[in-house]
Design a protein around this motif. Structure first.
Motif, PDB file in Angstrom:
ATOM      1  N   TYR A 333       0.837  -1.199   0.000  1.00  0.00           N
ATOM      2  CA  TYR A 333       0.000   0.000   0.000  1.00  0.00           C
ATOM      3  C   TYR A 333       0.873   1.251   0.000  1.00  0.00           C
ATOM      4  N   GLU A 334       0.314   2.323  -0.550  1.00  0.00           N
ATOM      5  CA  GLU A 334       0.919   3.637  -0.375  1.00  0.00           C
ATOM      6  C   GLU A 334       0.267   4.286   0.836  1.00  0.00           C
ATOM      7  N   LEU A 335       1.082   4.805   1.750  1.00  0.00           N
ATOM      8  CA  LEU A 335       0.585   5.357   3.006  1.00  0.00           C
ATOM      9  C   LEU A 335      -0.025   6.745   2.800  1.00  0.00           C
ATOM     10  N   VAL A 336      -1.224   6.933   3.383  1.00  0.00           N
ATOM     11  CA  VAL A 336      -1.931   8.214   3.369  1.00  0.00           C
ATOM     12  C   VAL A 336      -2.200   8.602   4.822  1.00  0.00           C
ATOM     13  N   VAL A 337      -1.888   9.847   5.205  1.00  0.00           N
ATOM     14  CA  VAL A 337      -2.054  10.246   6.607  1.00  0.00           C
ATOM     15  C   VAL A 337      -2.883  11.515   6.731  1.00  0.00           C
ATOM     16  N   THR A 338      -3.625  11.574   7.821  1.00  0.00           N
ATOM     17  CA  THR A 338      -4.262  12.811   8.278  1.00  0.00           C
ATOM     18  C   THR A 338      -3.680  13.090   9.655  1.00  0.00           C
ATOM     19  N   THR A 339      -3.033  14.234   9.811  1.00  0.00           N
ATOM     20  CA  THR A 339      -2.212  14.479  10.996  1.00  0.00           C
ATOM     21  C   THR A 339      -2.698  15.677  11.811  1.00  0.00           C
ATOM     22  N   PHE A 340      -2.045  15.863  12.948  1.00  0.00           N
ATOM     23  CA  PHE A 340      -2.351  16.992  13.820  1.00  0.00           C
ATOM     24  C   PHE A 340      -1.666  18.282  13.360  1.00  0.00           C
ATOM     25  N   ILE A 341      -0.886  18.226  12.260  1.00  0.00           N
ATOM     26  CA  ILE A 341      -0.185  19.425  11.783  1.00  0.00           C
ATOM     27  C   ILE A 341      -0.759  19.948  10.465  1.00  0.00           C
ATOM     28  N   GLY A 342      -2.014  19.583  10.164  1.00  0.00           N
ATOM     29  CA  GLY A 342      -2.669  20.183   9.015  1.00  0.00           C
ATOM     30  C   GLY A 342      -2.504  19.456   7.704  1.00  0.00           C
ATOM     31  N   LEU A 343      -2.167  18.173   7.752  1.00  0.00           N
ATOM     32  CA  LEU A 343      -2.112  17.361   6.537  1.00  0.00           C
ATOM     33  C   LEU A 343      -3.345  16.465   6.525  1.00  0.00           C
ATOM     34  N   TYR A 344      -4.161  16.575   5.472  1.00  0.00           N
ATOM     35  CA  TYR A 344      -5.418  15.846   5.401  1.00  0.00           C
ATOM     36  C   TYR A 344      -5.422  14.929   4.176  1.00  0.00           C
ATOM     37  N   ARG A 345      -5.469  13.627   4.436  1.00  0.00           N
ATOM     38  CA  ARG A 345      -5.446  12.605   3.369  1.00  0.00           C
ATOM     39  C   ARG A 345      -4.244  12.848   2.454  1.00  0.00           C
ATOM     40  N   TYR A 346      -3.106  12.968   3.081  1.00  0.00           N
ATOM     41  CA  TYR A 346      -1.856  13.322   2.393  1.00  0.00           C
ATOM     42  C   TYR A 346      -1.036  12.068   2.086  1.00  0.00           C
ATOM     43  N   LYS A 347      -0.657  11.911   0.825  1.00  0.00           N
ATOM     44  CA  LYS A 347       0.155  10.763   0.423  1.00  0.00           C
ATOM     45  C   LYS A 347       1.615  11.009   0.808  1.00  0.00           C
ATOM     46  N   VAL A 348       2.110  10.168   1.717  1.00  0.00           N
ATOM     47  CA  VAL A 348       3.478  10.304   2.209  1.00  0.00           C
ATOM     48  C   VAL A 348       4.485   9.948   1.117  1.00  0.00           C
ATOM     49  N   GLY A 349       4.116   8.999   0.252  1.00  0.00           N
ATOM     50  CA  GLY A 349       5.017   8.586  -0.823  1.00  0.00           C
ATOM     51  C   GLY A 349       5.800   7.325  -0.514  1.00  0.00           C
ATOM     52  N   ASP A 350       5.498   6.689   0.639  1.00  0.00           N
ATOM     53  CA  ASP A 350       6.152   5.435   1.004  1.00  0.00           C
ATOM     54  C   ASP A 350       5.266   4.253   0.627  1.00  0.00           C
ATOM     55  N   ILE A 351       5.896   3.221   0.084  1.00  0.00           N
ATOM     56  CA  ILE A 351       5.200   1.964  -0.199  1.00  0.00           C
ATOM     57  C   ILE A 351       5.511   0.986   0.928  1.00  0.00           C
ATOM     58  N   LEU A 352       4.468   0.489   1.594  1.00  0.00           N
ATOM     59  CA  LEU A 352       4.609  -0.411   2.741  1.00  0.00           C
ATOM     60  C   LEU A 352       3.924  -1.743   2.435  1.00  0.00           C
ATOM     61  N   LYS A 353       4.457  -2.812   3.011  1.00  0.00           N
ATOM     62  CA  LYS A 353       3.877  -4.140   2.837  1.00  0.00           C
ATOM     63  C   LYS A 353       3.433  -4.690   4.188  1.00  0.00           C
ATOM     64  N   VAL A 354       2.206  -5.194   4.253  1.00  0.00           N
ATOM     65  CA  VAL A 354       1.663  -5.747   5.503  1.00  0.00           C
ATOM     66  C   VAL A 354       2.316  -7.101   5.767  1.00  0.00           C
ATOM     67  N   THR A 355       2.964  -7.229   6.934  1.00  0.00           N
ATOM     68  CA  THR A 355       3.690  -8.458   7.262  1.00  0.00           C
ATOM     69  C   THR A 355       3.102  -9.223   8.442  1.00  0.00           C
ATOM     70  N   GLY A 356       2.208  -8.593   9.191  1.00  0.00           N
ATOM     71  CA  GLY A 356       1.648  -9.265  10.355  1.00  0.00           C
ATOM     72  C   GLY A 356       0.819  -8.295  11.175  1.00  0.00           C
ATOM     73  N   TYR A 357       0.543  -8.698  12.426  1.00  0.00           N
ATOM     74  CA  TYR A 357      -0.280  -7.872  13.299  1.00  0.00           C
ATOM     75  C   TYR A 357       0.295  -7.900  14.711  1.00  0.00           C
ATOM     76  N   HIS A 358       0.133  -6.790  15.432  1.00  0.00           N
ATOM     77  CA  HIS A 358       0.328  -6.775  16.875  1.00  0.00           C
ATOM     78  C   HIS A 358      -1.025  -6.435  17.467  1.00  0.00           C
TER      79      HIS A 358
END
Length: 538
Positions: A333-358
């Protein structure tokens, strides 16, 4: 806000958040929207509604170019409440090594508190960059500089590190590096982790000459081999804190050689957008490093990334954005974040792969930056794919006592057909001298890299729409010069990492001016899995 939470209490909080990941994420989104509902940015989409349904259907997924005008308006004296209700106290600059230029991000006092966490006794080289005043009067600086000059760091953390704060705040990076190294060596028996650094005041440490220590360090450094040098210099070191994911994985063999068995630890997943995740199994092998996104640090969403480099799908295609708790194991997945510093549905540009769960919080492995790829024809060669080919070639040259110091890439379309270029800095093992190279060895490396690339690339090579891959060997110190160039342009020394795809003309001139040899692949890559044999007679 003072960082006084104990490790045990912190773990209980983390367990609660990851067990209740869905509920925590809803609370974070509600808090962010409630606080910022009447900002200019959100008002144009939500029209006074703060529920999740309106947010999901009305607020667009954006990248930096979409929000850049807002950042520039804040820098040019407009009030920060156009995007954020809380007062912006500074603008931070990203490292800029991925996109070729730094990005501006807002920073608030509460965000700095959110990113502050306790450290152990540590040693590492960190540097500040001089801040630049925006027309609005807001300071513009790297996020690391903002962290180092904040009161929380000086009050609660500086005594836990080997470098006096004055050495880190020194604007001359070379003088700062010298003083930090000196202070660390003077405290070598107290170091338990080589990573983030700071310490007591300079006057408390450099109180008298220590010729015995100087002689000991000289003897260690004069040894025939520097294998295990960190353990020898700082015998109490328990771990090495370093980023070893993504393209940084190529440095693992070198670090392991220098560490002498000390574990490599990549403790957290952070960016200019925020401190986003932590490594809950820090002693796992570097290749198995994964991060648990902390549910209260931001509201997380994910854009599915399909195989075969199909991120750029048809604009008519409706792309489903997935919540944190709904990602699928094994999917990228490409990571999308909504943050406390005024970024709303912002694409970070990192590709991450789901490997498990905690508990109920997914764990991710960093794969690559989205935009770090090479392309000439219809093919797209991603950063991680190129890195795998480089690894295969490194194994090959290692048989000839050659070591790859660093590398980057570019495309050359000045001729038809265009071709890929790899810039390599090589040295002999256990020596800093530039090696004498046999052309056949480097030409074989060209073929090895090509053979490891994707089907579309290899088909394009066989169809002559892409030319033979080229390796340009550069002289010793070239990548240091590239870093110095980036620093001169305002990039932070501490945040710098070698860009794996170069597009900036000035940077390419630096590389090309230091080329000592050019080598091309002499074979067409096939469709079969790579199988090469060492041939000592080459």
């Amino acid at each position: 806000m003072e960082p006084t939470i104990s490790i045990g209490s912190g773990w209980k909080i983390l367990e609660g958040m990851t067990i209740n990941a869905y509920q925590t994420q809803q609370q974070v989104l509600e808090e962010i929207l409630t606080q910022n509902l009447h900002t200019e940015y959100l008002s144009q989409f939500l029209n006074g509604h703060s529920d999740k349904e309106h947010f999901k259907t009305k607020v667009p997924v954006v990248d930096y170019e979409d929000i850049k005008p807002y950042m520039e308006r804040i820098a040019n004296e407009e009030p920060s409440n156009i995007i954020l209700a809380e007062t912006v106290t500074a603008l931070t600059r990203s490292s800029g090594t991925s996109a070729g230029r730094p990005k501006l991000m807002p920073l608030t006092d509460s965000e700095l508190d959110r990113r502050t966490y306790d450290q152990g006794k540590r040693m590492q080289l960190l540097f500040v960059r001089p801040e630049i005043k925006a027309p609005s009067g807001l300071p513009t600086r790297s996020i690391l500089t903002s962290y180092l000059i904040c009161k929380n760091f000086e009050k609660h953390e500086s005594s836990l590190h080997t470098s006096p704060i004055a050495t880190i705040l020194c604007s001359d990076s070379k003088q700062s590096m010298y003083c930090q190294m000196l202070c660390a060596l003077l405290q070598r028996n107290e170091v338990v982790c080589v990573g983030l650094v700071f310490g007591s005041t300079l006057s408390m440490i450099l109180n008298k000459p220590n010729p015995e220590l100087a002689d000991l360090i000289e003897d260690i450094c004069n040894a025939k081999s520097w294998e295990g040098i960190i353990k020898k210099l700082c015998p109490g070191t328990k771990c090495i804190d370093a980023i070893v994911t993504g393209s940084m994985a190529q440095y693992i063999p070198m670090l392991e050689f220098d560490c002498g068995g000390i574990p490599l630890v990549s403790k957290c997943y952070a960016s200019s957008e925020g401190l986003l995740g932590i490594n809950l199994k820090p002693l796992s092998k570097p290749c198995d490093t994964c991060y648990t996104l902390v549910p209260n640090m931001a509201y997380f969403e994910f854009l599915p990334v399909h195989e075969n480099n199909e991120e750029e799908r048809s604009k008519k295609e409706v792309i489903e954005v997935v919540d944190l708790v709904n990602v699928k194991l094994g999917q990228c997945y490409e990571l999308v974040v909504t943050t406390f510093i005024g970024l709303y549905r912002y694409k970070v540009g990192d590709i991450l792969k789901v490997t498990g769960y905690h508990n109920n919080a997914p764990q991710f492995q960093f794969v690559r930056r989205k935009d770090a790829f090479l392309s000439i024809d219809s093919e797209k060669t991603a950063e991680d794919e190129l890195a795998e080919g480089i690894l295969q070639a490194k194994l090959f040259v290692g048989q000839f006592q050659l070591q790859l110091v660093d590398y980057t890439s570019a495309v050359d379309i000045s001729l038809i057909p265009g071709h890929y270029i790899l810039f390599w800095e090589l040295k002999m093992e256990e020596s800093s001298k530039s090696p004498e190279l046999r052309p056949s060895i480097i030409e074989e490396c060209c073929y090895i890299v090509e053979q490891s690339l994707n089907f579309v690339y290899r088909a394009s090579r066989m169809g002559n729409s892409i030319g033979p891959l080229e390796i340009r060997v550069v002289k010793h110190g070239t990548f240091d010069a590239l870093m110095e160039f980036s620093v001169s342009k305002g990039f932070s020394v501490s945040q710098y990492n070698t860009p794996r795809c170069i597009k900036l003309e000035e940077a390419l001139k630096i590389l090309n001016s230091r080329v000592v040899g050019r080598y091309f692949s002499q074979q067409l890559p096939g469709y079969k899995i790579l199988k090469w044999k060492l041939n000592k007679s080459m």
